[in-house]
Design a protein around this motif. Structure first.
Motif, mmCIF file in Angstrom:
data_model
loop_
_atom_site.group_PDB
_atom_site.id
_atom_site.type_symbol
_atom_site.label_atom_id
_atom_site.label_comp_id
_atom_site.label_asym_id
_atom_site.label_seq_id
_atom_site.Cartn_x
_atom_site.Cartn_y
_atom_site.Cartn_z
ATOM 1 N N LYS A 1 0.842 -1.201 0.000
ATOM 2 C CA LYS A 1 0.000 0.000 0.000
ATOM 3 C C LYS A 1 0.876 1.249 0.000
ATOM 4 O O LYS A 1 1.934 1.274 0.650
ATOM 5 C CB LYS A 1 -0.942 -0.001 1.209
ATOM 6 C CG LYS A 1 -2.055 -1.038 1.116
ATOM 7 C CD LYS A 1 -3.030 -0.894 2.256
ATOM 8 C CE LYS A 1 -4.211 -1.835 2.101
ATOM 9 N NZ LYS A 1 -5.061 -1.460 0.951
ATOM 10 N N ARG B 1 -1.355 4.096 -9.656
ATOM 11 C CA ARG B 1 -1.554 3.561 -8.316
ATOM 12 C C ARG B 1 -2.626 4.318 -7.543
ATOM 13 O O ARG B 1 -2.775 5.532 -7.674
ATOM 14 C CB ARG B 1 -0.246 3.639 -7.510
ATOM 15 C CG ARG B 1 0.874 2.751 -7.987
ATOM 16 C CD ARG B 1 0.549 1.287 -7.812
ATOM 17 N NE ARG B 1 0.289 0.912 -6.435
ATOM 18 C CZ ARG B 1 1.212 0.470 -5.591
ATOM 19 N NH1 ARG B 1 2.470 0.354 -5.985
ATOM 20 N NH2 ARG B 1 0.899 0.129 -4.358
ATOM 21 N N HIS B 2 -3.376 3.600 -6.717
ATOM 22 C CA HIS B 2 -4.259 4.233 -5.756
ATOM 23 C C HIS B 2 -3.443 4.503 -4.495
ATOM 24 O O HIS B 2 -2.609 3.691 -4.101
ATOM 25 C CB HIS B 2 -5.455 3.336 -5.440
ATOM 26 C CG HIS B 2 -6.489 3.359 -6.517
ATOM 27 N ND1 HIS B 2 -6.287 2.777 -7.758
ATOM 28 C CD2 HIS B 2 -7.729 3.911 -6.563
ATOM 29 C CE1 HIS B 2 -7.358 2.969 -8.512
ATOM 30 N NE2 HIS B 2 -8.245 3.646 -7.805
ATOM 31 N N ILE C 1 -3.066 6.344 -0.383
ATOM 32 C CA ILE C 1 -3.621 6.874 0.856
ATOM 33 C C ILE C 1 -2.965 8.230 1.089
ATOM 34 O O ILE C 1 -1.762 8.387 0.889
ATOM 35 C CB ILE C 1 -3.314 5.929 2.033
ATOM 36 C CG1 ILE C 1 -3.985 4.573 1.812
ATOM 37 C CG2 ILE C 1 -3.764 6.541 3.363
ATOM 38 C CD1 ILE C 1 -3.521 3.503 2.781
ATOM 39 N N TYR D 1 -7.028 15.565 -2.819
ATOM 40 C CA TYR D 1 -8.191 14.678 -2.932
ATOM 41 C C TYR D 1 -9.243 15.288 -3.856
ATOM 42 O O TYR D 1 -9.824 14.604 -4.706
ATOM 43 C CB TYR D 1 -8.803 14.402 -1.556
ATOM 44 C CG TYR D 1 -10.075 13.580 -1.655
ATOM 45 C CD1 TYR D 1 -10.008 12.210 -1.892
ATOM 46 C CD2 TYR D 1 -11.328 14.177 -1.570
ATOM 47 C CE1 TYR D 1 -11.165 11.451 -2.036
ATOM 48 C CE2 TYR D 1 -12.487 13.431 -1.702
ATOM 49 C CZ TYR D 1 -12.394 12.065 -1.934
ATOM 50 O OH TYR D 1 -13.537 11.319 -2.089
ATOM 51 N N LYS E 1 -8.354 8.514 -7.438
ATOM 52 C CA LYS E 1 -7.055 7.871 -7.185
ATOM 53 C C LYS E 1 -6.775 7.686 -5.694
ATOM 54 O O LYS E 1 -5.758 7.102 -5.321
ATOM 55 C CB LYS E 1 -5.925 8.705 -7.806
ATOM 56 C CG LYS E 1 -5.959 8.777 -9.326
ATOM 57 C CD LYS E 1 -5.687 7.407 -9.941
ATOM 58 C CE LYS E 1 -5.629 7.481 -11.456
ATOM 59 N NZ LYS E 1 -5.405 6.140 -12.041
ATOM 60 N N GLU F 1 -7.391 6.188 -2.107
ATOM 61 C CA GLU F 1 -7.961 5.029 -1.419
ATOM 62 C C GLU F 1 -8.528 5.400 -0.053
ATOM 63 O O GLU F 1 -9.538 4.850 0.390
ATOM 64 C CB GLU F 1 -6.875 3.960 -1.256
ATOM 65 C CG GLU F 1 -7.326 2.687 -0.584
ATOM 66 C CD GLU F 1 -6.195 1.680 -0.473
ATOM 67 O OE1 GLU F 1 -6.264 0.823 0.423
ATOM 68 O OE2 GLU F 1 -5.249 1.748 -1.286
ATOM 69 N N LYS F 2 -7.863 6.352 0.605
ATOM 70 C CA LYS F 2 -8.277 6.750 1.956
ATOM 71 C C LYS F 2 -7.650 8.084 2.311
ATOM 72 O O LYS F 2 -6.571 8.427 1.824
ATOM 73 C CB LYS F 2 -7.838 5.687 2.964
ATOM 74 C CG LYS F 2 -8.203 5.996 4.415
ATOM 75 C CD LYS F 2 -7.613 4.969 5.373
ATOM 76 C CE LYS F 2 -8.255 3.613 5.174
ATOM 77 N NZ LYS F 2 -7.739 2.619 6.154
ATOM 78 N N CYS G 1 -17.822 8.628 -3.837
ATOM 79 C CA CYS G 1 -16.720 7.682 -4.070
ATOM 80 C C CYS G 1 -16.560 6.673 -2.935
ATOM 81 O O CYS G 1 -15.741 5.752 -3.041
ATOM 82 C CB CYS G 1 -15.408 8.437 -4.260
ATOM 83 S SG CYS G 1 -15.378 9.558 -5.671
ATOM 84 N N THR H 1 -15.167 7.129 -0.085
ATOM 85 C CA THR H 1 -13.780 7.222 0.380
ATOM 86 C C THR H 1 -13.736 7.214 1.906
ATOM 87 O O THR H 1 -14.325 8.094 2.538
ATOM 88 C CB THR H 1 -13.120 8.517 -0.124
ATOM 89 O OG1 THR H 1 -13.271 8.622 -1.543
ATOM 90 C CG2 THR H 1 -11.641 8.543 0.243
#
Length: 267
Positions: free
Chosen positions: A23, A87-88, A90, A105, A111, A113-114, A210, A212
């Protein structure tokens, strides 16, 4: 841990890459700090995450030569060059870095993830920051004051005697205007990042659409950025956004809080 540089336009962006996990977490530090603030995370989660910690303009070892103008497009381009654009990721942001993370964001929600935000700036518009960075007259006064701070120091002391200014804010402000270099840095940093203005309602809509996950962490004793801002932000997105208050002041980004930070990255 590897120190890296990215050439962008006429500037040199400094960042650290550490960890070897699958990740990817991109980290943005607070005001007056630098990318190394995050390096303790490698010890606790380097096997699960690869971290990229960026030095913002006029911070750390980044050499910014594009004037006092750092746009969200620059931020997006820089991150997409540092991290594989496919890539996603964080986003992990502390204080000022929270505003940077929110701005990124908003630009590329698909893109992300969190979002993990530690005592984040950007959830509420600060009147004084708006005045000195978003208005021509205010910025001129700001520039003059950083060159000739005497009048402002006197005014601040009067407000303090009258009990009209929070003690933490009073001490915080005194620290940042006591020295010529510190004042110059303050002007350059605030002015250069003035265009990173997250649209909170739009961001909440994106989070909802999304799905998220957002994790907010605040310090129980923080007098600079209050958890009430996070509670207000959560309204309407409670299913996607959680908030926790830990035994800390404003400096939530600290190794002694590693457990809480890592848990927010994982969950």
């Amino acid at each position: 841990m590897e120190h890296c540089r990215l050439s962008y336009k006429n500037s040199s962006i400094s960042y650290y890459r550490f960890g070897k996990g699958n990740k990817v977490a991109v980290c943005f530090h607070g005001y007056g700090e630098e990318s190394e603030s995050f390096t303790f995370l490698e010890k606790y989660a380097g096997d699960q995450f690869t971290f990229y910690a960026i030095d913002l303009p006029f911070h750390g070892q980044t050499a910014w030569h594009e004037g006092l103008n750092f746009r969200w497009e620059y931020l997006r381009n820089i991150i997409q060059e540092i991290v594989n654009a496919k890539r996603h990721i964080i986003l992990l942001g502390f204080s000022l870095g929270g505003r940077v993370a929110l701005s990124l964001y908003q630009a590329i929600p698909e893109k992300i993830e969190k979002l993990v935000l530690l005592a984040p700036d950007g959830l509420k518009v600060n009147f004084w920051y708006w005045l000195v960075t978003q208005t021509r007259a205010g910025n001129k006064i700001f520039h003059y004051t950083m060159k000739h701070p005497g009048w402002f120091l006197g005014f601040l002391k009067v407000l303090n005697r009258l009990g009209l200014v929070n003690q933490s804010i009073y001490k915080f402000t005194l620290y940042y205007i006591h020295d010529k270099k510190v004042r110059n840095d303050l002007y350059n940093r605030w002015t250069s990042l003035r265009r990173l203005r997250p649209d909170i309602e739009k961001i909440k809509s994106l989070i909802k659409n999304c799905k998220t996950p957002v994790r907010l962490i605040y310090g129980k004793y923080d007098k600079i950025i209050l958890s009430a801002r996070g509670e207000k932000f959560r309204k309407g997105i409670e299913d996607d956004c959680s908030l926790s208050i830990i035994d800390a002041g404003h400096q939530v980004l600290h190794e002694k809080h590693a457990k809480e930070i890592i848990e927010s990255l994982k969950v």
